[in-house]
Scaffold this motif. Sequence first.
Motif, PDB file in Angstrom:
ATOM      1  N   PHE A   1      33.593  45.623  11.578  1.00 18.97           N
ATOM      2  CA  PHE A   1      34.863  46.370  11.825  1.00 18.97           C
ATOM      3  C   PHE A   1      35.926  45.676  11.298  1.00 18.97           C
ATOM      4  O   PHE A   1      37.021  46.263  11.181  1.00 18.97           O
ATOM      5  N   ASP A   2      35.887  44.444  10.956  1.00 22.44           N
ATOM      6  CA  ASP A   2      37.117  43.678  10.523  1.00 22.44           C
ATOM      7  C   ASP A   2      37.194  44.242   9.095  1.00 22.44           C
ATOM      8  O   ASP A   2      38.512  44.088   8.420  1.00 22.44           O
ATOM      9  N   VAL A   3      36.522  44.731   8.496  1.00 24.56           N
ATOM     10  CA  VAL A   3      36.729  44.928   6.892  1.00 24.56           C
ATOM     11  C   VAL A   3      37.815  46.180   6.903  1.00 24.56           C
ATOM     12  O   VAL A   3      38.716  46.080   6.206  1.00 24.56           O
ATOM     13  N   PRO A   4      37.709  47.089   7.852  1.00 28.21           N
ATOM     14  CA  PRO A   4      39.025  48.129   7.792  1.00 28.21           C
ATOM     15  C   PRO A   4      40.196  47.569   8.418  1.00 28.21           C
ATOM     16  O   PRO A   4      41.384  47.754   8.184  1.00 28.21           O
ATOM     17  N   TYR A   5      39.733  46.662   9.534  1.00 27.15           N
ATOM     18  CA  TYR A   5      40.901  46.300  10.476  1.00 27.15           C
ATOM     19  C   TYR A   5      41.843  44.974  10.017  1.00 27.15           C
ATOM     20  O   TYR A   5      43.092  45.042  10.108  1.00 27.15           O
ATOM     21  N   HIS A   6      40.905  44.002   9.400  1.00 23.08           N
ATOM     22  CA  HIS A   6      41.683  42.768   8.758  1.00 23.08           C
ATOM     23  C   HIS A   6      41.880  43.008   7.503  1.00 23.08           C
ATOM     24  O   HIS A   6      41.273  42.593   6.445  1.00 23.08           O
ATOM     25  N   PHE A   7      42.753  44.172   7.190  1.00 24.79           N
ATOM     26  CA  PHE A   7      43.058  44.406   5.489  1.00 24.79           C
ATOM     27  C   PHE A   7      44.005  43.388   4.775  1.00 24.79           C
ATOM     28  O   PHE A   7      44.718  42.748   5.467  1.00 24.79           O
ATOM     29  N   GLY A   8      43.970  43.619   3.527  1.00 27.12           N
ATOM     30  CA  GLY A   8      44.452  43.047   2.677  1.00 27.12           C
ATOM     31  C   GLY A   8      44.275  41.671   2.188  1.00 27.12           C
ATOM     32  O   GLY A   8      45.055  40.951   1.547  1.00 27.12           O
ATOM     33  N   VAL A   9      43.120  41.324   2.714  1.00 27.43           N
ATOM     34  CA  VAL A   9      42.531  39.894   2.359  1.00 27.43           C
ATOM     35  C   VAL A   9      41.191  40.234   1.842  1.00 27.43           C
ATOM     36  O   VAL A   9      40.527  41.290   2.144  1.00 27.43           O
ATOM     37  N   ASN A  10      40.475  38.956   1.475  1.00 27.94           N
ATOM     38  CA  ASN A  10      39.056  39.189   0.918  1.00 27.94           C
ATOM     39  C   ASN A  10      38.360  38.446   1.988  1.00 27.94           C
ATOM     40  O   ASN A  10      38.317  37.203   2.113  1.00 27.94           O
ATOM     41  N   LEU A  11      37.575  39.088   2.741  1.00 30.37           N
ATOM     42  CA  LEU A  11      36.673  38.652   3.901  1.00 30.37           C
ATOM     43  C   LEU A  11      35.220  38.144   3.289  1.00 30.37           C
ATOM     44  O   LEU A  11      34.529  37.664   3.870  1.00 30.37           O
ATOM     45  N   VAL A  12      35.117  38.405   2.080  1.00 28.57           N
ATOM     46  CA  VAL A  12      33.548  37.923   1.489  1.00 28.57           C
ATOM     47  C   VAL A  12      33.666  36.563   1.108  1.00 28.57           C
ATOM     48  O   VAL A  12      34.523  36.000   0.494  1.00 28.57           O
ATOM     49  N   THR A  13      32.640  36.029   1.704  1.00 25.09           N
ATOM     50  CA  THR A  13      32.499  34.423   1.241  1.00 25.09           C
ATOM     51  C   THR A  13      31.545  34.205   0.349  1.00 25.09           C
ATOM     52  O   THR A  13      31.333  33.435  -0.646  1.00 25.09           O
TER      53      THR A  13
ATOM     54  N   CYS B   1      17.780  42.985  -3.524  1.00 25.39           N
ATOM     55  CA  CYS B   1      18.476  42.374  -2.307  1.00 25.39           C
ATOM     56  C   CYS B   1      19.774  42.076  -2.713  1.00 25.39           C
ATOM     57  O   CYS B   1      20.011  40.863  -3.258  1.00 25.39           O
ATOM     58  N   ASP B   2      20.545  42.816  -2.550  1.00 27.66           N
ATOM     59  CA  ASP B   2      22.270  42.786  -2.679  1.00 27.66           C
ATOM     60  C   ASP B   2      22.718  42.768  -1.484  1.00 27.66           C
ATOM     61  O   ASP B   2      22.496  43.525  -0.513  1.00 27.66           O
ATOM     62  N   LEU B   3      23.646  41.640  -1.141  1.00 22.87           N
ATOM     63  CA  LEU B   3      24.513  41.599   0.182  1.00 22.87           C
ATOM     64  C   LEU B   3      25.716  40.938  -0.181  1.00 22.87           C
ATOM     65  O   LEU B   3      25.592  40.096  -0.818  1.00 22.87           O
ATOM     66  N   SER B   4      26.512  41.135   0.955  1.00 23.20           N
ATOM     67  CA  SER B   4      27.722  40.297   0.947  1.00 23.20           C
ATOM     68  C   SER B   4      27.908  39.688   2.355  1.00 23.20           C
ATOM     69  O   SER B   4      27.460  40.363   3.249  1.00 23.20           O
ATOM     70  N   VAL B   5      28.226  38.408   2.635  1.00 25.93           N
ATOM     71  CA  VAL B   5      28.438  37.674   3.491  1.00 25.93           C
ATOM     72  C   VAL B   5      29.921  37.667   4.011  1.00 25.93           C
ATOM     73  O   VAL B   5      30.812  37.297   3.115  1.00 25.93           O
ATOM     74  N   LEU B   6      30.239  38.097   5.125  1.00 24.98           N
ATOM     75  CA  LEU B   6      31.723  38.136   5.804  1.00 24.98           C
ATOM     76  C   LEU B   6      32.018  37.017   6.428  1.00 24.98           C
ATOM     77  O   LEU B   6      31.295  36.694   7.498  1.00 24.98           O
ATOM     78  N   ALA B   7      33.290  36.462   6.242  1.00 24.68           N
ATOM     79  CA  ALA B   7      33.830  35.400   7.264  1.00 24.68           C
ATOM     80  C   ALA B   7      34.665  36.257   8.349  1.00 24.68           C
ATOM     81  O   ALA B   7      35.816  36.505   8.508  1.00 24.68           O
ATOM     82  N   SER B   8      33.750  36.717   9.203  1.00 22.95           N
ATOM     83  CA  SER B   8      34.173  37.625  10.223  1.00 22.95           C
ATOM     84  C   SER B   8      32.968  37.985  11.395  1.00 22.95           C
ATOM     85  O   SER B   8      31.870  37.814  11.028  1.00 22.95           O
ATOM     86  N   PRO B   9      33.447  38.003  12.599  1.00 24.76           N
ATOM     87  CA  PRO B   9      32.437  38.287  13.606  1.00 24.76           C
ATOM     88  C   PRO B   9      31.959  39.631  13.787  1.00 24.76           C
ATOM     89  O   PRO B   9      30.805  39.876  14.352  1.00 24.76           O
ATOM     90  N   SER B  10      32.562  40.620  12.963  1.00 26.59           N
ATOM     91  CA  SER B  10      32.098  42.139  12.923  1.00 26.59           C
ATOM     92  C   SER B  10      32.322  42.703  11.750  1.00 26.59           C
ATOM     93  O   SER B  10      33.391  42.529  11.117  1.00 26.59           O
TER      94      SER B  10
END
Length: 304
Positions: free
Chosen positions: A270-282, A259-268
């Motif tokens: 698709f923000d991983v490639p789109y909202h780049f240069g920041v760390n979306l992982v909380t 059970c490995d997973l990351s939670v993103l501060a993002s609604p989608s």
Amino acid sequence: VTATRQATEEELARLCTARYDSMLRHGTTTAEVKSGYGLTTADEAKQLRAAAVAHPLRRELTFLGAHFTPPEYEANDDAFIDLVSTEMMATCAPLARWCDVFCDQGAFTVEQSRRVLGAAWEAGLGLRIHADELARTGGALLAAELGCASADHLIHATGEEIAAMLAAGVVAVLLPGTSYTLGVSYAPARAFLDAGVTIALATDFNPGSCNCENLQIMVSLACQQYRLTPDEALWAATAGGAAALRRDDVGVLAVGRHCDLSVLASPSRFDVPYHFGVNLVTDVVVDGRVVVAGGMRVPGEHRF
């Protein structure tokens, strides 16, 4: 290499801990860790022991003694290959699961690389290879010939290499951050994917060509430069990476797997490639345990 040789094992372990923390905070839960900056028997073994420091980041250790020829063997790289294949292999093989070799222009030839990987196979290690990064020199074809689990870089791979790797089941590990840093061409990711070759994305975090622990940026680069879709890039960074390590217990969320997973501060996603240069992982979970919360490492250690 000089800095690695001068560092104590304890100093290297502290550096590993800090870098593993950074990888975890950016969402990586399993990583391959290569040696290759000591280039002596003692210093390669020192790196591998330091890399095994207790930490929740799951690791696969790779012996990369044949990374480059060190200065003291500059006039006789065959003698260095002899050292890697004998004394160094005997000492380092018990500390690792894999062996890698840099088969490329300016590094080692196909025949030299075959000697190293042959010795690694006899020592019980799985095989990996750096191939066709700097020029088309036969590394990917050697990977197919020997049945390597993966070939890294592959910037200069052609249809011949792609077909051979597909037939042999070699995973193409693509490293867009290195192309970005060096300002060179990008690997033909779409050709690999369209041919049916399994691809993986990785950071190639290293001091020479890609000083970045953020796999999210590699997903963005894969979409921009390789022309992968977001889902293709995310798959390559997760399930593809697991395939490169020949693991069926990580890489996807499924019954019976870790059970490995990351939670993103993002609604989608698709923000991983789109909202780049920041760390979306909380938040990050490894083996069902929260190891990053609110962007901060949770105290506590796991055994390696």
